[in-house]
Scaffold this motif. Sequence first.
Motif, PDB file in Angstrom:
ATOM      1  N   GLU A 109       1.033  -1.276   0.085  1.00 22.77           N
ATOM      2  CA  GLU A 109       0.093   0.007   0.035  1.00 22.77           C
ATOM      3  C   GLU A 109       1.036   1.189  -0.114  1.00 22.77           C
ATOM      4  N   HIS A 110       0.389   2.128  -0.579  1.00 19.35           N
ATOM      5  CA  HIS A 110       1.011   3.634  -0.954  1.00 19.35           C
ATOM      6  C   HIS A 110       0.461   4.704  -0.792  1.00 19.35           C
ATOM      7  N   ASP A 111       0.974   5.938  -0.171  1.00 21.97           N
ATOM      8  CA  ASP A 111       0.295   7.102  -0.321  1.00 21.97           C
ATOM      9  C   ASP A 111       1.113   7.881  -1.501  1.00 21.97           C
ATOM     10  N   LEU A 112       0.060   8.160  -2.377  1.00 22.46           N
ATOM     11  CA  LEU A 112       0.504   9.169  -3.478  1.00 22.46           C
ATOM     12  C   LEU A 112       0.595  10.749  -2.974  1.00 22.46           C
ATOM     13  N   ASP A 113      -0.506  11.082  -2.390  1.00 24.99           N
ATOM     14  CA  ASP A 113      -0.831  12.497  -2.010  1.00 24.99           C
ATOM     15  C   ASP A 113       0.031  13.414  -2.688  1.00 24.99           C
ATOM     16  N   PRO A 114      -0.044  13.641  -3.981  1.00 24.23           N
ATOM     17  CA  PRO A 114       0.598  14.651  -4.720  1.00 24.23           C
ATOM     18  C   PRO A 114      -0.002  15.976  -4.553  1.00 24.23           C
ATOM     19  N   TRP A 115       1.090  17.079  -4.766  1.00 25.40           N
ATOM     20  CA  TRP A 115       0.989  18.385  -4.756  1.00 25.40           C
ATOM     21  C   TRP A 115       0.678  18.518  -6.499  1.00 25.40           C
ATOM     22  N   ILE A 116      -0.088  19.329  -6.977  1.00 29.47           N
ATOM     23  CA  ILE A 116      -0.162  19.799  -8.257  1.00 29.47           C
ATOM     24  C   ILE A 116      -0.127  21.221  -8.441  1.00 29.47           C
ATOM     25  N   LEU A 117       0.672  21.791  -8.809  1.00 32.36           N
ATOM     26  CA  LEU A 117       1.185  23.212  -8.678  1.00 32.36           C
ATOM     27  C   LEU A 117       0.991  23.818 -10.352  1.00 32.36           C
ATOM     28  N   SER A 118       0.343  24.751 -10.614  1.00 35.84           N
ATOM     29  CA  SER A 118      -0.095  25.424 -11.825  1.00 35.84           C
ATOM     30  C   SER A 118       0.043  26.875 -11.960  1.00 35.84           C
ATOM     31  N   GLY A 119       0.578  27.092 -13.099  1.00 38.54           N
ATOM     32  CA  GLY A 119       0.412  28.797 -13.520  1.00 38.54           C
ATOM     33  C   GLY A 119       0.108  28.915 -14.811  1.00 38.54           C
ATOM     34  N   GLY A 120      -0.658  29.827 -15.294  1.00 41.93           N
ATOM     35  CA  GLY A 120      -0.918  29.869 -16.837  1.00 41.93           C
ATOM     36  C   GLY A 120      -2.183  31.126 -17.057  1.00 41.93           C
ATOM     37  N   LEU A 121      -2.755  31.112 -18.111  1.00 44.58           N
ATOM     38  CA  LEU A 121      -3.704  32.000 -18.671  1.00 44.58           C
ATOM     39  C   LEU A 121      -4.888  31.509 -18.341  1.00 44.58           C
ATOM     40  N   SER A 122      -5.785  32.498 -18.222  1.00 43.27           N
ATOM     41  CA  SER A 122      -7.378  32.281 -18.095  1.00 43.27           C
ATOM     42  C   SER A 122      -8.109  32.968 -19.160  1.00 43.27           C
ATOM     43  N   TYR A 123      -9.401  32.541 -19.412  1.00 51.63           N
ATOM     44  CA  TYR A 123     -10.236  33.566 -20.130  1.00 51.63           C
ATOM     45  C   TYR A 123     -11.738  33.094 -19.679  1.00 51.63           C
ATOM     46  N   ARG A 124     -12.380  34.168 -19.390  1.00 48.30           N
ATOM     47  CA  ARG A 124     -13.746  33.879 -18.915  1.00 48.30           C
ATOM     48  C   ARG A 124     -14.705  34.606 -20.091  1.00 48.30           C
ATOM     49  N   PHE A 125     -15.881  33.730 -20.124  1.00 43.93           N
ATOM     50  CA  PHE A 125     -16.842  34.531 -21.271  1.00 43.93           C
ATOM     51  C   PHE A 125     -18.332  34.086 -20.814  1.00 43.93           C
TER      52      PHE A 125
END
Length: 225
Positions: free
Chosen positions: A209-225
């Motif tokens: 058995e394993h703990d994955l428990d990842p961090w996912i860190l993101s940066g980028g552009l967004s567009y709202r409509f």
Amino acid sequence: MIPSKYGLLFGALALPLAAPAIAQDRQGSVQVKGFVTTVLPEGEITEVEIDEIGLPAGSDVRATDSVIPKATIEYFVTNNFSLETYCCVSPHDVRGTGTLGGAELINDAIILPATLTAKYHFDLGSTIKPYIGAGPAYFFIFDEGVGADAAALGATNVDLSDEFGVALQAGVDIALNDSGLGLSFDAKRYFIGTTATFRAGEEVALRTEHDLDPWILSGGLSYRF
């Protein structure tokens, strides 16, 4: 009755106050984001269920990091409350640590982290919108292959189980203009595990058995409509 000159002055002062309220009306809108994302899983062994190969004392493992593109789509139920899901897959190897230091155990496991988060957006003005969120996640793991050192011990097949978990989220959206374009920075922490099963032919040689428990860190552009 307010004299006309004071009425005009009052109206001029009121316009800047009214404008942010209009700009902040996001109910019913959709926001898409394109990110560069770093996935940082853990992978430590939490339990050994079956061990027919005799793991040496002090054995442990880690999952390698990955940098990938990621896309999200978000629907604003109200100005401050939204629902978000995203699409990405990330490849990872599993390597030994401790007394297994550097051993190649699993190659090219692909993780698809199906996730739905409910987010609350704080109003700090019309430009900067920090948020927090949480929601369920299901990790699909596929295409995993037996690493060279596991194969040398007789393993012919390896499987990492798909699992349910939960994700916590925080980030910020920064408007770049009045047309919906912006910058976005996002951090997610997952609490989720997996079961690794190594087989030699038809026999289970090792199950952990394993703990994955990842961090996912993101940066980028967004567009709202």
